[in-house]
Design an enzyme around this catalytic site. Sequence first.
Site, PDB file in Angstrom:
ATOM      1  N   LYS A 106     -10.396   2.048   4.972  1.00 38.33           N
ATOM      2  CA  LYS A 106      -9.665   1.024   5.721  1.00 38.33           C
ATOM      3  C   LYS A 106      -8.194   1.419   5.773  1.00 38.33           C
ATOM      4  O   LYS A 106      -7.528   1.427   4.743  1.00 38.33           O
ATOM      5  CB  LYS A 106      -9.818  -0.336   5.043  1.00 38.33           C
ATOM      6  N   LYS A 189      -5.160  -6.189   6.252  1.00 35.07           N
ATOM      7  CA  LYS A 189      -5.294  -7.127   5.128  1.00 35.07           C
ATOM      8  C   LYS A 189      -4.651  -6.538   3.871  1.00 35.07           C
ATOM      9  O   LYS A 189      -4.182  -7.284   2.994  1.00 35.07           O
ATOM     10  CB  LYS A 189      -6.753  -7.500   4.891  1.00 35.07           C
ATOM     11  N   ASP A 242     -12.172 -10.538   4.455  1.00 32.05           N
ATOM     12  CA  ASP A 242     -11.574  -9.427   3.713  1.00 32.05           C
ATOM     13  C   ASP A 242     -10.173  -9.788   3.223  1.00 32.05           C
ATOM     14  O   ASP A 242      -9.751  -9.390   2.128  1.00 32.05           O
ATOM     15  CB  ASP A 242     -11.517  -8.186   4.608  1.00 32.05           C
ATOM     16  N   SER A 252      -8.064  -6.149  -6.654  1.00 31.60           N
ATOM     17  CA  SER A 252      -7.329  -5.589  -5.528  1.00 31.60           C
ATOM     18  C   SER A 252      -6.136  -4.757  -5.987  1.00 31.60           C
ATOM     19  O   SER A 252      -5.186  -5.272  -6.577  1.00 31.60           O
ATOM     20  CB  SER A 252      -6.840  -6.713  -4.609  1.00 31.60           C
ATOM     21  N   ARG A 253      -6.153  -3.465  -5.698  1.00 34.41           N
ATOM     22  CA  ARG A 253      -5.028  -2.589  -6.047  1.00 34.41           C
ATOM     23  C   ARG A 253      -3.763  -3.020  -5.298  1.00 34.41           C
ATOM     24  O   ARG A 253      -2.659  -2.964  -5.845  1.00 34.41           O
ATOM     25  CB  ARG A 253      -5.336  -1.146  -5.665  1.00 34.41           C
ATOM     26  N   ASN A 254      -3.936  -3.414  -4.035  1.00 31.85           N
ATOM     27  CA  ASN A 254      -2.785  -3.805  -3.233  1.00 31.85           C
ATOM     28  C   ASN A 254      -2.127  -5.050  -3.805  1.00 31.85           C
ATOM     29  O   ASN A 254      -0.898  -5.125  -3.902  1.00 31.85           O
ATOM     30  CB  ASN A 254      -3.222  -4.024  -1.784  1.00 31.85           C
TER      31      ASN A 254
END
Length: 331
Positions: A106, A189, A242, A252-254
Amino acid sequence: MAHVGVIGAGSWGTALALRLILSGHEVSIYDLDGEVVSDIKNNKRNSKYLGDIELPGNLSAVSDLNACIEDKDVILFAVPAQHFRNAVEEACRSLKGNELVINVAKGIEQKSLLRLSQISKDYIDPKNYVVLSGPSHAEEVALNMPTAVAVSSVDRSAALRAQDIFMAKEFRVYVTDDVIGTEIGGALKNVIALGAGIIDGLGFKDNALSAMMTRGLAEIARLGIAMGANEHTFYGLTGMGDLIVTCTSGHSRNRRCGQLIGKGMKASDAVERIGMVVEGMYTTKAAFELSKKYEVSMPITEGIHRIIDDAVNAEDAVYALLARDKKHERY
């Protein structure tokens, strides 16, 4: 039974390889990292990415890309978005041309501003190309927890074939023909998840997070529509779904990277602390450039971009968003 070659043994590639084996398919997985390959082969673990989750004994792990691809009828790409072009270019030397190609990365290529399906056209027949996306953390899929995703292709028969391959009691797969919307939702996202983490790192709570996610989704939809996507895609699994999972989950790494930035850490140091690819760091720059190209207002994306570039501190960026001119909610 499908014969599947998975390119990329990160958390998501490994989780999907496990998912496919549980559904009765034959799977080989390839990675450049020899230690990861050795761990899968000898210990039936991918300790670097999936901790102590046990992997099936019949998952074949290889360090030879050709060995992973040959005699396969399905190829699954699970490499970071910024490495997708190189991976496809190398793999296509061994492809026969009739394989079903499924991409699960993504992102948007930072230098070219191209979506990954646009890159793939130089190497793969679009009728054989499918995007798989949706709210699906690898850690939960690897534990066989209920998950729903969507697959998209310009060719419905390819999407239906991918649906059949992945569909399982614990893994529900929907079909869509909106490749643009699926890719834009999945990529952007990660930008908003960085913002969600920044909100948390600053010590702000649910009100601010809800505003970030809602207005962030509006930005994603505005850009996607300008690029040719169907608006309704952004309110489904590959858009809102998502976005929710990436903005709220500790997996979630982000989001985790954003938390560190919100607590005062420099963006580059935050990425180093995470220790794995943080796609949103690349996608933020690309999304900001796309917003200018398509003349779309994306103030949240612009604010996050400025934070990453150390042009403004996180708290000032948040209050600058709140101080903008009055608007109608639809715009």
